[in-house]
Design a protein around this motif. Structure first.
Motif, PDB file in Angstrom:
ATOM      1  N   LEU A   1      -0.377   5.278   6.243  1.00  0.00           N
ATOM      2  CA  LEU A   1      -0.104   6.072   5.083  1.00  0.00           C
ATOM      3  C   LEU A   1       0.220   7.657   5.259  1.00  0.00           C
ATOM      4  O   LEU A   1       0.873   8.081   4.244  1.00  0.00           O
ATOM      5  N   SER A   2      -0.317   8.112   5.924  1.00  0.00           N
ATOM      6  CA  SER A   2      -0.224   9.657   6.235  1.00  0.00           C
ATOM      7  C   SER A   2       1.260   9.788   6.583  1.00  0.00           C
ATOM      8  O   SER A   2       1.855  10.887   6.376  1.00  0.00           O
ATOM      9  N   ALA A   3       1.820   8.937   7.122  1.00  0.00           N
ATOM     10  CA  ALA A   3       3.256   9.082   7.753  1.00  0.00           C
ATOM     11  C   ALA A   3       4.493   8.898   6.729  1.00  0.00           C
ATOM     12  O   ALA A   3       5.468   9.217   6.485  1.00  0.00           O
ATOM     13  N   VAL A   4       4.004   8.234   5.196  1.00  0.00           N
ATOM     14  CA  VAL A   4       4.754   8.055   4.456  1.00  0.00           C
ATOM     15  C   VAL A   4       4.498   8.720   3.058  1.00  0.00           C
ATOM     16  O   VAL A   4       5.040   8.370   1.973  1.00  0.00           O
ATOM     17  N   THR A   5       3.513   9.590   3.185  1.00  0.00           N
ATOM     18  CA  THR A   5       3.314  10.607   2.010  1.00  0.00           C
ATOM     19  C   THR A   5       3.084  11.872   2.645  1.00  0.00           C
ATOM     20  O   THR A   5       3.265  12.315   3.444  1.00  0.00           O
ATOM     21  N   SER A   6       2.992  13.037   1.633  1.00  0.00           N
ATOM     22  CA  SER A   6       3.093  14.470   1.774  1.00  0.00           C
ATOM     23  C   SER A   6       2.053  15.126   1.619  1.00  0.00           C
ATOM     24  O   SER A   6       1.521  16.155   1.999  1.00  0.00           O
ATOM     25  N   HIS A   7       1.435  14.538   0.271  1.00  0.00           N
ATOM     26  CA  HIS A   7       0.434  15.715  -0.444  1.00  0.00           C
ATOM     27  C   HIS A   7      -0.793  14.919  -0.960  1.00  0.00           C
ATOM     28  O   HIS A   7      -1.950  15.791  -0.963  1.00  0.00           O
TER      29      HIS A   7
ATOM     30  N   TYR B   1       0.831  -1.066   0.074  1.00  0.00           N
ATOM     31  CA  TYR B   1       0.068   0.248  -0.132  1.00  0.00           C
ATOM     32  C   TYR B   1       0.817   1.477  -0.069  1.00  0.00           C
ATOM     33  O   TYR B   1       0.400   2.157  -0.688  1.00  0.00           O
ATOM     34  N   LYS B   2       1.932   1.197   0.510  1.00  0.00           N
ATOM     35  CA  LYS B   2       2.816   2.335   0.813  1.00  0.00           C
ATOM     36  C   LYS B   2       3.334   2.574  -0.726  1.00  0.00           C
ATOM     37  O   LYS B   2       3.236   3.878  -0.986  1.00  0.00           O
ATOM     38  N   LYS B   3       3.925   1.531  -1.497  1.00  0.00           N
ATOM     39  CA  LYS B   3       4.300   1.778  -2.890  1.00  0.00           C
ATOM     40  C   LYS B   3       3.161   2.375  -3.754  1.00  0.00           C
ATOM     41  O   LYS B   3       3.361   3.226  -4.506  1.00  0.00           O
ATOM     42  N   LEU B   4       1.953   1.890  -3.579  1.00  0.00           N
ATOM     43  CA  LEU B   4       0.834   2.409  -4.278  1.00  0.00           C
ATOM     44  C   LEU B   4       0.570   3.829  -4.125  1.00  0.00           C
ATOM     45  O   LEU B   4       0.508   4.656  -4.948  1.00  0.00           O
TER      46      LEU B   4
ATOM     47  N   LEU C   1      -3.001  -4.570  -9.818  1.00  0.00           N
ATOM     48  CA  LEU C   1      -2.076  -3.720  -9.113  1.00  0.00           C
ATOM     49  C   LEU C   1      -0.660  -4.436  -8.854  1.00  0.00           C
ATOM     50  O   LEU C   1      -0.772  -5.675  -8.770  1.00  0.00           O
ATOM     51  N   PRO C   2       0.291  -3.983  -8.811  1.00  0.00           N
ATOM     52  CA  PRO C   2       0.614  -2.250  -9.163  1.00  0.00           C
ATOM     53  C   PRO C   2       0.408  -1.901 -10.767  1.00  0.00           C
ATOM     54  O   PRO C   2       0.626  -0.465 -10.731  1.00  0.00           O
ATOM     55  N   GLY C   3       0.795  -2.899 -11.282  1.00  0.00           N
ATOM     56  CA  GLY C   3       1.006  -2.327 -13.029  1.00  0.00           C
ATOM     57  C   GLY C   3      -0.177  -1.447 -13.257  1.00  0.00           C
ATOM     58  O   GLY C   3       0.388  -0.444 -14.150  1.00  0.00           O
ATOM     59  N   GLY C   4      -1.330  -1.523 -13.152  1.00  0.00           N
ATOM     60  CA  GLY C   4      -2.396  -0.839 -13.550  1.00  0.00           C
ATOM     61  C   GLY C   4      -2.269   0.773 -13.339  1.00  0.00           C
ATOM     62  O   GLY C   4      -2.536   1.539 -14.134  1.00  0.00           O
ATOM     63  N   LEU C   5      -1.978   0.998 -12.206  1.00  0.00           N
ATOM     64  CA  LEU C   5      -1.390   2.243 -11.625  1.00  0.00           C
ATOM     65  C   LEU C   5      -0.393   2.823 -11.994  1.00  0.00           C
ATOM     66  O   LEU C   5      -0.380   3.840 -12.636  1.00  0.00           O
ATOM     67  N   GLU C   6       0.742   2.080 -12.182  1.00  0.00           N
ATOM     68  CA  GLU C   6       2.243   2.477 -12.622  1.00  0.00           C
ATOM     69  C   GLU C   6       1.656   2.805 -14.060  1.00  0.00           C
ATOM     70  O   GLU C   6       2.559   4.054 -14.571  1.00  0.00           O
ATOM     71  N   GLU C   7       1.025   1.955 -15.089  1.00  0.00           N
ATOM     72  CA  GLU C   7       0.835   2.486 -16.398  1.00  0.00           C
ATOM     73  C   GLU C   7       0.211   3.979 -16.509  1.00  0.00           C
ATOM     74  O   GLU C   7       0.475   4.723 -17.488  1.00  0.00           O
TER      75      GLU C   7
ATOM     76  N   ALA D   1       0.777   7.031  -6.299  1.00  0.00           N
ATOM     77  CA  ALA D   1      -0.228   7.973  -6.736  1.00  0.00           C
ATOM     78  C   ALA D   1       0.349   9.478  -6.580  1.00  0.00           C
ATOM     79  O   ALA D   1       0.047  10.455  -7.311  1.00  0.00           O
ATOM     80  N   GLU D   2       1.131   9.447  -5.717  1.00  0.00           N
ATOM     81  CA  GLU D   2       1.604  11.061  -5.126  1.00  0.00           C
ATOM     82  C   GLU D   2       2.680  11.368  -6.292  1.00  0.00           C
ATOM     83  O   GLU D   2       2.551  12.506  -6.719  1.00  0.00           O
TER      84      GLU D   2
END
Length: 456
Positions: free
Chosen positions: A88-94, A40-43, A400-406, A47-48
């Motif tokens: 996830l709030s601790a490993v993302t910023s925006h 989930y962190k990677k996803l 996932l994760p490929g669909g989001l990365e694409e 997204a960010e």
């Protein structure tokens, strides 16, 4: 914001390991990482990187065992969303952090406290997707024999949202002064007790969390029924909705935006973001191959179960290669009314058998499926955005994760090249990035109104 300045808003809808009912069988899907925080962190960080407005988590409170084979063939476990988003709030910023919480089987004080806490922990990035439970199996987990009637669920939901927003206003924005010398932690005069007594809830308050960073976390709503549209016009700031055609989406967009004025709201106070299930290929042929493979991987029982649950009608006794049977009238459906009507209309319009219909919706679940190259995907998003059908989209990757990365690597740059999508975040909070106003505290509104009357 002028028409030429408008930019597409995007949500990343996480259903692990993908939105397609057979995603877990897809060769490139991470099927074993359904409960992995690192996944989930990677996803979320992907997204960010793609400058998405938010990541969005659906939720439910039951495993439906009506179709035993389907329980073995589908993904039936997921993490509790507020727990996950707090991490996830601790490993993302925006990127915004949106969680689904039902008003049917929760209490307003708990919900208000959890989302206020998430908003503080994330620096103003929390969002609440308000839903009413439509799965009868959920009632059995909360000491009930069946769901409330559809109209009563929305009646309860409307009061529920009012209580939660009232609790978020327990403290004024500047109530906490931290005066060590004067021994004053908070200004008692800026604490407001709710004292709500209603049809469904009696809640005294006040909330033991400071007013959220955003004033109120962003309120999202997903219903498209008549009661759902009215609730959204009064309370929602984002709508996630499902439509198959541009014309249907345009009618919905105009309908809901047209209801805002009677509640003292402007069109920009509500963002409408239909769900989109994109199958992306570097060529049209590659996209078609991916689509065909996903369809081949659907176990029959899982497909029938998914479709039956979406239309609140058991299709298992009927021939899978025959048409839909005669279905009940909309008024008799106590599940999701808008999705029932959408799928019934789709089957009739295209003459689909039960098998063809579940193959058609096995990924998008009634939302719009689009496939093709990054350029053709962008064309279709642009047409809906410029055509008065959407302010943005909730992206539902097939696997996932490929669909989001694409999508991030291939479609986002195309949207940016067209000037339709940000290259950097506009602000620090989810409201900033969505272009939503921060709600004033009721006490501030009263002081403002009193000042105007004195001047007048």
């Amino acid at each position: 914001m002028s028409g030429s300045d408008r930019q597409i808003k995007l949500g990343a809808f996480f259903m692990i390991p993908g939105h397609h009912v057979a995603a877990w069988r897809y060769p490139e899907a991470s099927a074993s990482e359904v409960l992995s925080f690192d996944f989930y962190k990677k996803l979320a960080q992907t997204a960010e990187r793609g400058k998405f407005d938010m990541v969005f988590l659906a939720d439910g409170y039951a495993i439906s065992e009506k179709f035993p084979e389907a329980v073995a063939q589908t993904v039936t476990v997921r993490p509790e969303p507020l727990t996950l988003l707090s991490a996830l709030s601790a490993v993302t910023s925006h990127v915004g952090l949106a969680a689904t919480v039902s008003t049917t089987f929760n209490e307003p004080f708990h919900v208000a406290r959890k989302f206020a806490s998430l908003d503080h922990l994330s620096g103003g990035r929390a969002a609440w997707n308000v839903v009413t439970s439509a799965n009868p199996a959920e009632a059995l987990n909360f000491g009930k024999d069946d769901l409330l009637l559809h109209s009563l669920r929305y009646d309860r939901a409307e009061e529920f949202v009012g209580v939660v927003t009232g609790l978020w206003d327990s403290w004024e924005d500047d109530a906490f002064v931290f005066d060590k010398d004067g021994a004053v932690f908070a200004d008692r005069g800026k604490l407001h007790t709710l004292n709500h007594k209603g049809k469904w809830f009696d809640v005294r308050g006040p909330l033991n969390v400071a007013r959220p960073v955003q004033g109120h976390p962003v309120v999202i709503q997903a219903g498209s029924s008549e009661p759902g549209k009215e609730l959204a016009a009064r309370t929602a700031e984002v709508i996630f909705t499902a439509w198959q055609t541009l014309e249907e989406a345009q009618l919905f967009y105009a309908d809901v935006k047209g209801r805002l004025a009677k509640y003292g709201r402007a069109p920009d106070d509500l963002k409408i973001m239909p769900g989109i299930f994109p199958i992306i290929g570097r060529t049209e042929a590659e996209a078609a191959e991916k689509k065909a493979l996903l369809e081949e991987l659907i176990p029959q029982e899982a497909g029938i179960s998914l479709l039956s649950n979406l239309i609140s009608f058991d299709l298992s006794p009927y021939p899978v290669d025959g048409p839909l049977p005669d279905l009940p009238e909309l008024a008799q459906i106590n599940g999701g009314k808008s999705r029932f009507q959408l799928l019934k209309d789709l089957a009739a319009r295209e003459g689909l058998t039960i098998r063809k219909l579940y193959q058609r919706i096995a990924g998008a679940r009634g939302h719009r499926e689009i496939s093709g190259t990054p350029s053709s995907i962008a064309d279709q998003l642009e047409a809906w955005f410029r055509g008065g059908a959407a302010d943005g989209f909730n992206i539902m990757p097939p696997y996932l994760p490929g669909g989001l990365e694409e999508f991030v690597n291939l479609v986002v740059p195309e949207l940016q090249r067209r000037g339709l999508y940000r290259t950097e975040y506009e602000g620090k909070t989810l409201r900033d990035n969505l272009g939503l106003r921060r709600p004033l505290h009721p006490a501030e509104l009263e002081r403002t109104a009193a000042g105007k009357s004195v001047v007048g």
